[in-house]
Structure formats: structure tokens, C-alpha cells
Write a protein that holds these residues in place. Sequence first.
Motif: not given
Length: 153
Positions: A52-67
Motif C-alpha cells: 500500500y501507498f498512502f498520500f495526502c495530495p495537500d502535502m505534495i509541495k514540489t514537482s520532485q515530490e509529485r514525481e
Amino acid sequence: MNFTTLGIASPEVKIVRDLLSGRKVHGCEDLFVCEGLWAADKLISKNIAVKYFFFCPDMIKTSQEREQVNKMCEYASAAFSISLKACDKISDRDGADGFFIVAQMPVYRLEDLESYLSDNMVVMILDGQEQPGNIGAILRSLDCAGGSFAVMT
């Protein structure tokens, strides 16, 4: 990027909460949780199964994190979007960063490791460690010191 949005009461979120709190979860004895994106590339490069991978979209701050989030969503068996509130309830520490990776602990036999051993290698043996937070701190320290691997008994 394929993922489902989950609430705090979902069975998958309950599993990660229980694993982080140290509770025994039937059928999940070989799973561990990495809180944060710091381990994403390491898990993928070592071909360690991510359940499983859980993520909060509101916590993605940079393009590197989005990648990294996109990469982990593709790699994990299942990926889930969760709210900030869910992150705070899941996390076992203050200031949750919004990313939780539930992976399968690889199991090796001593014979499997012999080909990796060398004379100048830093290896750590963890015997009787039970607290996930302590194990995480020890492994991060080993990684920072250039350690090659840890063995848990």
C-alpha cells in the motif's frame, strides 16, 4: 496515476495505523511502514514489494515530490489518497508529512548474503528490537553512516 480515496475508517488505513502503533495485525506479520517519501526510491531500486501507498495530495509541495508520488502509485500494489485529518490520525509522530508506504519485509538466508559481504562493510545486527520508531531511527543512522545492510533477528 491510479489510486482510490480512502477515509480514516477504511480497513487499509486501520492496518497502517495498527502497524505504526506496534499492534499485531493478523496476516500482516511481514509488513512494515515507512513514513515519508524518503524510502520510495530505495524500495523501488531494491525491488521490495510495496503493498500500500498512502498520500495526502495537500502535502505534495514540489514537482520532485509529485514525481515520486506518481512513481510510487505505479509501483505499489494499491495506492490511496487520504486527507490531512487521516494523516494526523495515522502518524505516530508530530508533524506528519502525508506519505505512508506499507512494504513487505524481505527475508534472506545467510547463504543469500554471503555474496554481498566484503571486508570493509558496515553491517548492523538488530536483536530483539520491537519498537518501529527505534528500528527506523537505527536504520536511518546506519544509512547516514554508509552502512550496507541490517539484519533483524
